[in-house]
Design a protein around this motif. Structure first.
Motif, PDB file in Angstrom:
ATOM      1  N   GLN A   6      15.176 -25.201 -63.981  1.00 21.19           N
ATOM      2  CA  GLN A   6      14.104 -25.533 -63.055  1.00 21.19           C
ATOM      3  C   GLN A   6      14.621 -25.464 -61.625  1.00 21.19           C
ATOM      4  OE1 GLN A   6      12.506 -29.208 -65.641  1.00 21.19           O
ATOM      5  NE2 GLN A   6      11.158 -28.630 -63.936  1.00 21.19           N
ATOM      6  N   SER A   7      13.747 -24.993 -60.730  1.00 17.81           N
ATOM      7  CA  SER A   7      14.143 -24.943 -59.317  1.00 17.81           C
ATOM      8  C   SER A   7      12.932 -25.232 -58.436  1.00 17.81           C
ATOM      9  CB  SER A   7      14.720 -23.564 -58.982  1.00 17.81           C
ATOM     10  OG  SER A   7      13.776 -22.541 -59.228  1.00 17.81           O
ATOM     11  N   PRO A   8      13.170 -25.840 -57.264  1.00 13.01           N
ATOM     12  CA  PRO A   8      14.445 -26.429 -56.866  1.00 13.01           C
ATOM     13  C   PRO A   8      14.719 -27.711 -57.645  1.00 13.01           C
ATOM     14  CG  PRO A   8      12.756 -27.016 -55.291  1.00 13.01           C
ATOM     15  CD  PRO A   8      12.089 -26.102 -56.288  1.00 13.01           C
ATOM     16  N   SER A   9      15.908 -28.239 -57.541  1.00 17.43           N
ATOM     17  CA  SER A   9      16.207 -29.503 -58.208  1.00 17.43           C
ATOM     18  C   SER A   9      15.627 -30.671 -57.411  1.00 17.43           C
ATOM     19  CB  SER A   9      17.710 -29.684 -58.395  1.00 17.43           C
ATOM     20  OG  SER A   9      18.376 -29.576 -57.151  1.00 17.43           O
ATOM     21  N   ASN A  10      15.554 -30.512 -56.128  1.00 22.17           N
ATOM     22  CA  ASN A  10      14.965 -31.514 -55.247  1.00 22.17           C
ATOM     23  C   ASN A  10      14.084 -30.830 -54.216  1.00 22.17           C
ATOM     24  OD1 ASN A  10      16.107 -34.402 -55.657  1.00 22.17           O
ATOM     25  ND2 ASN A  10      17.882 -33.075 -55.864  1.00 22.17           N
ATOM     26  N   LYS A  11      12.967 -31.458 -53.904  1.00 20.88           N
ATOM     27  CA  LYS A  11      12.065 -30.923 -52.899  1.00 20.88           C
ATOM     28  C   LYS A  11      11.450 -32.073 -52.115  1.00 20.88           C
ATOM     29  CE  LYS A  11       9.368 -27.837 -50.871  1.00 20.88           C
ATOM     30  NZ  LYS A  11       9.914 -26.760 -49.993  1.00 20.88           N
ATOM     31  N   VAL A  12      11.638 -32.015 -50.797  1.00 23.04           N
ATOM     32  CA  VAL A  12      11.009 -32.992 -49.910  1.00 23.04           C
ATOM     33  C   VAL A  12       9.979 -32.236 -49.082  1.00 23.04           C
ATOM     34  CG1 VAL A  12      11.320 -34.688 -48.092  1.00 23.04           C
ATOM     35  CG2 VAL A  12      13.100 -34.384 -49.823  1.00 23.04           C
ATOM     36  N   THR A  13       8.767 -32.724 -49.066  1.00 23.44           N
ATOM     37  CA  THR A  13       7.709 -32.050 -48.338  1.00 23.44           C
ATOM     38  C   THR A  13       6.852 -33.055 -47.606  1.00 23.44           C
ATOM     39  OG1 THR A  13       5.973 -30.370 -48.535  1.00 23.44           O
ATOM     40  CG2 THR A  13       6.015 -32.096 -50.203  1.00 23.44           C
ATOM     41  N   GLU A  14       6.146 -32.573 -46.605  1.00 21.62           N
ATOM     42  CA  GLU A  14       5.248 -33.446 -45.861  1.00 21.62           C
ATOM     43  C   GLU A  14       3.883 -33.483 -46.521  1.00 21.62           C
ATOM     44  OE1 GLU A  14       7.080 -32.721 -41.361  1.00 21.62           O
ATOM     45  OE2 GLU A  14       5.123 -31.915 -41.926  1.00 21.62           O
ATOM     46  N   LYS A  15       3.267 -34.608 -46.416  1.00 19.81           N
ATOM     47  CA  LYS A  15       1.910 -34.768 -46.936  1.00 19.81           C
ATOM     48  C   LYS A  15       1.011 -33.653 -46.403  1.00 19.81           C
ATOM     49  CE  LYS A  15      -1.977 -37.997 -46.742  1.00 19.81           C
ATOM     50  NZ  LYS A  15      -2.446 -39.324 -46.247  1.00 19.81           N
ATOM     51  N   GLY A  16       0.241 -33.050 -47.326  1.00 24.36           N
ATOM     52  CA  GLY A  16      -0.674 -31.995 -46.941  1.00 24.36           C
ATOM     53  C   GLY A  16      -0.148 -30.585 -47.150  1.00 24.36           C
ATOM     54  N   LYS A  17       1.169 -30.462 -47.342  1.00 22.63           N
ATOM     55  CA  LYS A  17       1.758 -29.151 -47.590  1.00 22.63           C
ATOM     56  C   LYS A  17       1.603 -28.757 -49.052  1.00 22.63           C
ATOM     57  CE  LYS A  17       3.743 -28.649 -43.458  1.00 22.63           C
ATOM     58  NZ  LYS A  17       3.422 -27.551 -42.512  1.00 22.63           N
ATOM     59  N   ASP A  18       1.691 -27.446 -49.312  1.00 22.79           N
ATOM     60  CA  ASP A  18       1.683 -26.957 -50.683  1.00 22.79           C
ATOM     61  C   ASP A  18       3.126 -26.784 -51.167  1.00 22.79           C
ATOM     62  OD1 ASP A  18      -1.079 -24.569 -50.209  1.00 22.79           O
ATOM     63  OD2 ASP A  18      -1.015 -26.772 -50.152  1.00 22.79           O
ATOM     64  N   VAL A  19       3.327 -26.995 -52.481  1.00 25.54           N
ATOM     65  CA  VAL A  19       4.654 -26.774 -53.059  1.00 25.54           C
ATOM     66  C   VAL A  19       4.538 -25.961 -54.349  1.00 25.54           C
ATOM     67  CG1 VAL A  19       5.718 -28.840 -52.076  1.00 25.54           C
ATOM     68  CG2 VAL A  19       4.617 -28.962 -54.334  1.00 25.54           C
ATOM     69  N   GLU A  20       5.580 -25.214 -54.634  1.00 26.47           N
ATOM     70  CA  GLU A  20       5.667 -24.463 -55.882  1.00 26.47           C
ATOM     71  C   GLU A  20       6.946 -24.841 -56.601  1.00 26.47           C
ATOM     72  OE1 GLU A  20       3.305 -20.244 -55.104  1.00 26.47           O
ATOM     73  OE2 GLU A  20       5.470 -20.266 -55.389  1.00 26.47           O
ATOM     74  N   GLN A  80      -1.224 -28.239 -54.377  1.00 29.82           N
ATOM     75  CA  GLN A  80      -1.766 -27.986 -53.045  1.00 29.82           C
ATOM     76  C   GLN A  80      -2.051 -29.296 -52.338  1.00 29.82           C
ATOM     77  OE1 GLN A  80      -5.142 -25.558 -54.432  1.00 29.82           O
ATOM     78  NE2 GLN A  80      -4.203 -23.792 -53.430  1.00 29.82           N
ATOM     79  N   ARG A  81      -1.927 -29.258 -51.023  1.00 34.41           N
ATOM     80  CA  ARG A  81      -2.257 -30.420 -50.183  1.00 34.41           C
ATOM     81  C   ARG A  81      -1.633 -31.692 -50.770  1.00 34.41           C
ATOM     82  NH1 ARG A  81      -6.558 -27.736 -51.543  1.00 34.41           N
ATOM     83  NH2 ARG A  81      -7.461 -29.440 -52.790  1.00 34.41           N
ATOM     84  N   THR A  82      -0.331 -31.684 -50.882  1.00 34.60           N
ATOM     85  CA  THR A  82       0.375 -32.771 -51.552  1.00 34.60           C
ATOM     86  C   THR A  82       0.045 -34.131 -50.952  1.00 34.60           C
ATOM     87  OG1 THR A  82       2.285 -32.331 -50.129  1.00 34.60           O
ATOM     88  CG2 THR A  82       2.319 -31.385 -52.346  1.00 34.60           C
ATOM     89  N   GLN A  83       0.034 -35.122 -51.813  1.00 37.68           N
ATOM     90  CA  GLN A  83      -0.193 -36.521 -51.450  1.00 37.68           C
ATOM     91  C   GLN A  83       1.034 -37.333 -51.845  1.00 37.68           C
ATOM     92  OE1 GLN A  83      -3.169 -37.410 -49.889  1.00 37.68           O
ATOM     93  NE2 GLN A  83      -3.456 -35.182 -49.886  1.00 37.68           N
ATOM     94  N   GLN A  84       1.169 -38.505 -51.276  1.00 37.09           N
ATOM     95  CA  GLN A  84       2.342 -39.331 -51.569  1.00 37.09           C
ATOM     96  C   GLN A  84       2.398 -39.719 -53.046  1.00 37.09           C
ATOM     97  OE1 GLN A  84       2.205 -42.522 -48.640  1.00 37.09           O
ATOM     98  NE2 GLN A  84       3.691 -41.420 -47.362  1.00 37.09           N
ATOM     99  N   GLU A  85       1.241 -39.876 -53.669  1.00 42.17           N
ATOM    100  CA  GLU A  85       1.248 -40.243 -55.088  1.00 42.17           C
ATOM    101  C   GLU A  85       1.707 -39.106 -55.994  1.00 42.17           C
ATOM    102  OE1 GLU A  85      -1.461 -40.409 -53.130  1.00 42.17           O
ATOM    103  OE2 GLU A  85      -3.227 -39.518 -54.125  1.00 42.17           O
ATOM    104  N   ASP A  86       1.889 -37.911 -55.421  1.00 38.41           N
ATOM    105  CA  ASP A  86       2.423 -36.798 -56.206  1.00 38.41           C
ATOM    106  C   ASP A  86       3.942 -36.895 -56.358  1.00 38.41           C
ATOM    107  OD1 ASP A  86       0.192 -34.453 -54.523  1.00 38.41           O
ATOM    108  OD2 ASP A  86      -0.168 -35.781 -56.248  1.00 38.41           O
ATOM    109  N   SER A  87       4.564 -37.784 -55.616  1.00 33.84           N
ATOM    110  CA  SER A  87       6.024 -37.945 -55.701  1.00 33.84           C
ATOM    111  C   SER A  87       6.412 -38.361 -57.110  1.00 33.84           C
ATOM    112  CB  SER A  87       6.497 -39.003 -54.702  1.00 33.84           C
ATOM    113  OG  SER A  87       6.261 -38.588 -53.380  1.00 33.84           O
TER     114      SER A  87
END
Lengths: 115, 114
Positions: A6-20, A80-87
């Motif tokens: 799995q990658s990445p092993s760690n991901k820090v993002t700001e609220k509202g950003k999209d992640v893959e 999409q549009r990440t929220q803090q509860e997605d952590s």
């Protein structure tokens, strides 16, 4: 042989950003799962792929979550549009055949932190 | 939907045998019972799987009564390194009926002390 990667092993993002998040299953495994694990909690089922069948998306918590599996191999989970509860830690697993009788092989997960 | 119930936590000492029981009253005829072990910051790892009666491998035994409504994972002579969360898993058919969702329960936190 290689396990589930799995990658990445760690991901820090700001609220509202999209992640893959990416998952490379064990070669030849037909079944692939995504789970989510919040701190100190059990595993929450998100989505299940089996061969060429339509995926079971019943565990996706909202329409901000989607996943695809290309060519029956690599899978990508998109939030999409990440929220803090997605952590949480997002875990991918694959199995050779019917997951009910073939053991699941897990990756070590992607730890997602939404700030 | 299949559902499993396990104790939230168990404590033991090195060298003792530990038995963790899981109840799964709604298990389906074709469902296998699988146990996984999870250490912090790692994905779960397969321990043992069975359908009925008793299964033994190099790390554990699995006891399944005739009615299959429960199962017991037995860890012989545990050590500190066996401190982990243990999950019991049974099948949970998908909405399409074509496969298993494999829903995990909350697991049992085993703590082994000296």
């Amino acid at each position: 042989g290689a396990g589930v990667s799995q990658s990445p092993s760690n991901k820090v993002t700001e609220k509202g950003k999209d992640v893959e998040l990416r998952c490379d299953p064990i070669s030849g495994h037909t079944a692939l799962y995504w789970y989510r694990q919040s701190l100190g909690q059990g595993l929450e089922f998100l989505i299940y792929f089996q061969g060429n069948s339509a995926p079971d998306k019943s565990g996706l918590p909202s329409d901000r979550f989607s996943a695809e599996r290309t060519g029956g191999s690599v899978s990508t989970l998109t939030i999409q549009r990440t929220q803090q509860e997605d952590s949480a830690v997002y875990l991918c697993a694959s199995s050779l055949n019917d997951p009910g009788s073939s053991p699941l092989h897990f990756g070590n997960g992607t730890r997602l932190t939404v700030t | 939907l299949a559902k499993t119930t396990q104790p939230i936590s168990m404590d033991s000492y090195e060298g003792q045998e530990v038995n963790i029981t899981c109840s799964h009253n709604n298990i389906a005829t074709n469902d296998y019972i699988t146990w996984y072990q999870q250490f912090p910051s790692q994905g779960p790892r397969f321990i043992i799987q069975g359908y009925k009666t008793k299964v033994t491998n190099e790390v554990a035994s699995l006891f399944i009564p005739a009615d299959r409504k429960s199962s017991t994972l037995s860890l012989p002579r545990v050590s500190l390194s066996d401190t982990a969360v243990y999950y019991c898993l049974v099948g949970d058919k998908t909405l399409t009926g074509g496969g298993n969702k494999l829903t995990f329960g909350t697991g049992t936190q085993l703590k082994v002390e000296l």
